[in-house]
Design a protein around this motif. Structure first.
Motif, PDB file in Angstrom:
ATOM      1  N   PHE A 232     -25.347  -3.871  -8.042  1.00  0.00           N
ATOM      2  CA  PHE A 232     -26.334  -4.929  -8.296  1.00  0.00           C
ATOM      3  C   PHE A 232     -27.172  -4.605  -9.533  1.00  0.00           C
ATOM      4  O   PHE A 232     -27.320  -5.438 -10.431  1.00  0.00           O
ATOM      5  CB  PHE A 232     -27.234  -5.069  -7.059  1.00  0.00           C
ATOM      6  N   LEU A 236     -27.488  -6.444 -13.374  1.00  0.00           N
ATOM      7  CA  LEU A 236     -28.769  -6.924 -13.904  1.00  0.00           C
ATOM      8  C   LEU A 236     -29.121  -6.236 -15.213  1.00  0.00           C
ATOM      9  O   LEU A 236     -29.566  -6.874 -16.173  1.00  0.00           O
ATOM     10  CB  LEU A 236     -29.879  -6.684 -12.880  1.00  0.00           C
ATOM     11  N   SER A 413     -24.434 -11.203  -9.379  1.00  0.00           N
ATOM     12  CA  SER A 413     -25.587 -10.550  -8.743  1.00  0.00           C
ATOM     13  C   SER A 413     -26.050 -11.322  -7.519  1.00  0.00           C
ATOM     14  O   SER A 413     -26.418 -10.728  -6.499  1.00  0.00           O
ATOM     15  CB  SER A 413     -26.745 -10.452  -9.748  1.00  0.00           C
TER      16      SER A 413
END
Length: 454
Positions: A232, A236, A413
């Motif tokens: 994740f 990002l 995500s």
């Protein structure tokens, strides 16, 4: 009687929250706005005709300042993560005094030797965002406070450029002394605002219950936290590298990207002020979303829409034929909503959603370090590979590709976020959809309680 007491109690709490928002949010907004007065005024100058080692002087100044900024961000991964409350004010004072000293050196030293002063300037200010944010994170009203702090980054950039142009055009101050003059005006006010932030009370038990307790993180805890959410966070951070690069190029070279000679020197401030009000309204509404998972989902959806809009404006620049003012407004709005999401409320909600014992500073410092490293790499490559490239074409192509990359990364995500939440809190991936409704057991992210719904 009991109802009346509850009403009075709610009224007092509302008034208390309002006054706290004025105090904390106002001090945070003004503080970081004035940090820009120490860092960004030089961007108003074009430094036309100046070269250093065959490179454009302004590009070199920008790269050198960002290198200092990047090094500061790298140190900030440790410093901000471990910084304790009692040391914050001293850190702020030392940073801003060093920054103003560097601007004095920029005016005093001849070119090209004064370029080194901008390295010191970037080094001294790289951790200021994380320090200021540490005063306001982990509170019930952090969404509003962070929104105020975040929009300071938008409006102050335009104001810093406009102030720089005004000082040069109206007062006749040279491009080399202009930054030091603006910084000297900001410095004493920053001292007062730093003191005001340091007087803020600690988070209350209600704050901790709502957003979880914020604590310093040592090296082992930082590594474990990253491993826990590695896919994740990797997505990002990769997307944010592109956002930070694009945002830096827009802010530092806007006078080369679009022709603003026919407009007032305060155009930047006017456009950024409108963008600021819109972002403040959008982010302020997030306080009404109590579920942290829903808030994170809404934020990811919002920035995907913004990236789609930015891609259309950028790739369709020649066909759409927008005026410079409208182009600047749309680019600023789409870019800053995405960029500020991760600089303000996203990671505060992320910590609260997964009950992480840590602080936002770690995420922001690591995110910025990677992003500004990318900026240095892109500017250096651009200067050596294509020094005569058209800035307008260069920026619009980069903005279009950034939009595509970010949309893909944020979509992935979003899917990972929900999958990880279901895995961590024991919520089934999907419930059967045939016949009558089947009871599903869900975990409440705010209370850790477990409930069964039909």
């Amino acid at each position: 009687m009991e109802h009346r007491q509850r009403t009075l109690s709610a009224g007092k709490r509302g008034l208390s929250d309002f006054l706290f928002i004025l105090w904390a949010g106002g001090a945070a907004l003004l503080s970081y706005s004035l940090v820009y007065a120490l860092r960004k005024p030089y961007t108003a100058a074009a430094f036309d005709g100046l070269e250093v080692f065959g490179m454009d002087y302004k590009v070199v100044v920008t790269i050198v300042q960002i290198v200092g900024y990047v090094l500061s961000k790298f140190m900030g991964i440790k410093l901000i993560s471990e910084l304790r409350r009692e040391n914050r004010l001293r850190f702020i004072f030392l940073s801003v005094v060093t920054a103003e000293f560097s601007l004095l050196l920029f005016g005093l030293l001849p070119t090209p030797y004064n370029i080194g002063a901008m390295f010191l300037n970037g080094l001294s200010l790289g951790c200021m965002w994380g320090v200021i944010f540490s005063f306001i994170e982990g509170r019930r009203v952090t969404d509003i406070l962070a929104s105020l702090l975040g929009v300071s980054m938008v409006v102050s950039s335009g104001v810093a450029k406009s102030a720089g142009l005004f000082v040069m055009d109206t007062w006749g101050v040279s491009a080399f002394w202009m930054p030091a003059l603006i910084g000297a005006i900001a410095l004493p006010v920053l001292f007062v605002l730093g003191w005001a932030l340091n007087r803020l009370p600690d988070p209350t038990p209600d704050d901790i219950a709502s957003k979880s307790e914020r604590e310093p993180l040592d090296g082992n805890q930082r590594r474990e936290l990253f491993r826990r959410f590695m896919p994740f966070l990797t997505l990002l951070f990769a997307a944010n590298i592109a956002l930070v690069i694009l945002r830096d190029i827009k802010e530092d070279f806007l006078v080369k990207i679009i022709d603003v000679s026919a407009y007032s020197s305060w155009l930047f401030a006017q456009v950024d002020s409108l963008v600021t009000l819109l972002i403040l309204a959008i982010f302020g509404l997030m306080v009404f979303i109590k579920s942290h998972l829903k808030a994170l989902s809404v934020l990811l959806g919002l920035i995907m829409v913004c990236m789609g809009g930015m891609g259309i404006v950028s790739f369709g620049y020649s066909a759409i034929r927008l005026t410079p003012v409208m182009w600047l407004f749309l680019q600023s709005l789409c870019l800053y909503i995405a960029y500020l999401t991760f600089q303000t409320i996203f990671f505060d909600r992320f910590i609260a959603c997964f009950k992480i014992r840590g602080n936002v500073g770690f995420f922001i410092a690591l995110n910025d370090f990677l992003g500004y490293t990318g900026t240095v790499a892109v500017l250096t490559l651009k200067e050596f590979a294509g020094p005569d490239i058209d800035w307008t074409h260069f920026y619009n192509r980069m903005a279009g590709y950034t939009a595509v990359i970010c949309c893909a990364a944020f979509a992935a995500s979003f899917l990972y976020l929900h999958r990880h939440y279901r895995k961590e809190f024991g919520v089934p991936a999907a419930a059967p959809m045939q016949g009558r409704p089947v009871p599903v057991t869900v975990a409440d992210e705010n209370t850790r309680g477990v409930y069964t719904i039909a």
